[in-house]
Design a protein around this motif. Structure first.
Motif, PDB file in Angstrom:
ATOM      1  N   THR A 112       0.833  -1.205   0.000  1.00  0.00           N
ATOM      2  CA  THR A 112       0.000   0.000   0.000  1.00  0.00           C
ATOM      3  C   THR A 112       0.860   1.245   0.000  1.00  0.00           C
ATOM      4  OG1 THR A 112      -1.787   1.165   1.178  1.00  0.00           O
ATOM      5  CG2 THR A 112      -0.145   0.049   2.531  1.00  0.00           C
ATOM      6  N   GLY A 113       0.357   2.287  -0.622  1.00  0.00           N
ATOM      7  CA  GLY A 113       0.910   3.607  -0.424  1.00  0.00           C
ATOM      8  C   GLY A 113       0.166   4.294   0.710  1.00  0.00           C
ATOM      9  N   TYR A 114       0.656   5.470   1.087  1.00  0.00           N
ATOM     10  CA  TYR A 114       0.020   6.222   2.165  1.00  0.00           C
ATOM     11  C   TYR A 114      -1.170   7.001   1.607  1.00  0.00           C
ATOM     12  CZ  TYR A 114      -0.836   9.389   6.025  1.00  0.00           C
ATOM     13  OH  TYR A 114      -1.441  10.071   7.037  1.00  0.00           O
ATOM     14  N   GLU A 131       8.937   6.474   6.599  1.00  0.00           N
ATOM     15  CA  GLU A 131       8.248   7.556   7.318  1.00  0.00           C
ATOM     16  C   GLU A 131       6.748   7.556   7.023  1.00  0.00           C
ATOM     17  OE1 GLU A 131      10.654   9.626   3.945  1.00  0.00           O
ATOM     18  OE2 GLU A 131      10.832   7.876   5.259  1.00  0.00           O
ATOM     19  N   ASP A 132       6.356   7.132   5.811  1.00  0.00           N
ATOM     20  CA  ASP A 132       4.928   6.967   5.527  1.00  0.00           C
ATOM     21  C   ASP A 132       4.323   5.889   6.423  1.00  0.00           C
ATOM     22  OD1 ASP A 132       5.066   8.855   3.486  1.00  0.00           O
ATOM     23  OD2 ASP A 132       5.324   7.349   1.915  1.00  0.00           O
ATOM     24  N   ALA A 133       5.081   4.817   6.650  1.00  0.00           N
ATOM     25  CA  ALA A 133       4.608   3.744   7.524  1.00  0.00           C
ATOM     26  C   ALA A 133       4.394   4.258   8.946  1.00  0.00           C
ATOM     27  CB  ALA A 133       5.597   2.580   7.516  1.00  0.00           C
ATOM     28  N   LEU A 134       5.291   5.112   9.412  1.00  0.00           N
ATOM     29  CA  LEU A 134       5.120   5.705  10.744  1.00  0.00           C
ATOM     30  C   LEU A 134       3.891   6.610  10.776  1.00  0.00           C
ATOM     31  CD1 LEU A 134       8.850   6.559  11.576  1.00  0.00           C
ATOM     32  CD2 LEU A 134       7.446   4.773  12.630  1.00  0.00           C
ATOM     33  N   SER A 135       3.651   7.351   9.696  1.00  0.00           N
ATOM     34  CA  SER A 135       2.441   8.183   9.625  1.00  0.00           C
ATOM     35  C   SER A 135       1.192   7.312   9.649  1.00  0.00           C
ATOM     36  CB  SER A 135       2.462   9.034   8.351  1.00  0.00           C
ATOM     37  OG  SER A 135       3.535   9.962   8.365  1.00  0.00           O
ATOM     38  N   ALA A 136       1.234   6.183   8.921  1.00  0.00           N
ATOM     39  CA  ALA A 136       0.091   5.267   8.922  1.00  0.00           C
ATOM     40  C   ALA A 136      -0.144   4.691  10.311  1.00  0.00           C
ATOM     41  CB  ALA A 136       0.338   4.146   7.914  1.00  0.00           C
TER      42      ALA A 136
END
Length: 363
Positions: A258-260, A301-306
């Motif tokens: 997945t993308g963010y 960093e997108d994973a952390l945002s998710a």
């Protein structure tokens, strides 16, 4: 006598064929989402909930891959083992998580069911396997695999989408037709025949495995499986998704590729804060097409945002590792280095637990 013998052979062949036909159930309904284009050239093809240009909460711009003393590697960011001291978050969920490598996980639920996400043992299905080796000169080192006892006691196999690094027909044949197979919409016709029990599910559909509730949830990705990528006839013919397991008021989320996008916030609003989050951190980098790679894959960093959107009580990353395909990565463990760096840099409050392939954690 000859005609009778021929008749018996034909009858037997028909019975064998019937006995090995796959069983298909499709779960949709008024509370589910089936994201199909309704008109135009892409009518009947699936789409993401939030298409279009993306803005990202955090982006690492420079010095994104500093070395980390807890990551012991044979060469720079290659063939590594994470050896940092970690504290178990002690969530008391009852879930046991074992990472097979890449996107593959074996999950033992609080009440004893055993399920697996996206198991892929070798590199790719044939003939793509040979073509990839000849074209790239690269061969993926196999990750961990299910033990004999795990195979015998498996209740369900869940696939997030049909890409070769997440769905391998030869593995399905080895796993066999005893467990249920749960997939996004449209995937069943990619299965080999053999009496497999397949349930296709729309986004936000759910089903039960005894007292385990399994929810199909949105992801931001795409699908194709033809030899030449992005050929229109195959593109987005089948859906893609993540999975949410729920038992004893405890939850485990597997994001799939997945993308963010805002779908993470939607999932949290629908199901509440998530106990355990398995989120990808790799395959986002490309010198030629980095914007597209990030659009459909989360950076660290997108994973952390998710994880922040989901209010995860612990995040377990995946996609990096010694058994990675290194498609869109600097090295086998560059994504993990970037995750550790960004987790510290932004002072993330999301607890991380880092696994090496084959390791388990009881949470």
């Amino acid at each position: 006598m000859k005609m009778r013998a021929i008749s018996l052979i034909i009858t037997s062949s028909i019975l064998v064929a019937c006995s090995t036909a796959n069983q298909l159930q499709t779960i949709t309904g008024p509370d589910t989402v089936v994201p199909l284009h309704q008109e135009g050239k892409r009518a009947g093809r699936y789409h993401n909930l939030y298409p279009g240009e993306k803005t990202y909460p955090i982006s690492c711009e420079s010095d994104c891959y500093p070395s980390n003393a807890n990551l012991i590697c044979e060469t720079e960011a290659e063939n590594c083992q994470y050896q940092g001291k970690q504290s178990n978050p002690q969530l008391n969920t009852g879930f046991i998580v074992r990472w097979l490598g890449h996107a593959g996980f074996v999950i033992k639920t609080p009440n004893g069911q055993q399920v697996v996400f996206d198991p892929v043992k070798e590199q790719f299905d044939s003939p793509v396997d040979l073509a990839f080796r000849l074209a790239s000169g690269f061969y993926r080192k196999p990750g961990d695999w299910l033990t004999g006892s795990e195979l015998k006691s498996l209740d369900a196999v869940m696939y997030s989408h049909i890409h070769y690094d997440h769905f391998n027909k030869s593995d399905i044949e080895e796993i066999g037709n005893t467990p249920r197979y749960l997939t996004p919409l449209g995937m069943a016709d990619n299965f080999p025949s053999g009496g497999f029990n397949i349930t296709e599910m729309a986004w936000y559909a759910n089903t039960k495995i005894d007292d385990l509730t399994v929810h199909a949830v949105p992801a931001h990705h795409f699908s194709s499986r033809v030899l030449v990528p992005f050929i229109y006839e195959d593109h987005d013919k089948d859906l893609w998704n993540g999975w949410l397991l729920e038992q004893n008021n405890k939850t485990l989320f597997f994001a799939g590729d997945t993308g963010y996008s805002r779908h993470f916030q939607d999932i949290q609003q629908k199901y509440g804060d998530i106990d355990i989050c398995l989120i990808p951190i790799a395959s986002y980098y490309s010198e030629d097409n980095g914007k597209w790679y990030r659009y459909v894959h989360t950076t660290p960093e997108d994973a952390l945002s998710a994880a922040d959107d989901l209010n995860c009580k612990v995040m377990i990353p995946w996609g990096y590792g010694n058994s990675t395909w290194k498609m869109g990565d600097h090295s086998s463990h560059s994504a993990l280095l970037r995750l550790l760096h960004m987790h510290d840099k932004i002072s993330s409050q999301i607890p991380l637990y880092i696994l090496n392939e084959g390791e388990s954690i009881a949470l």
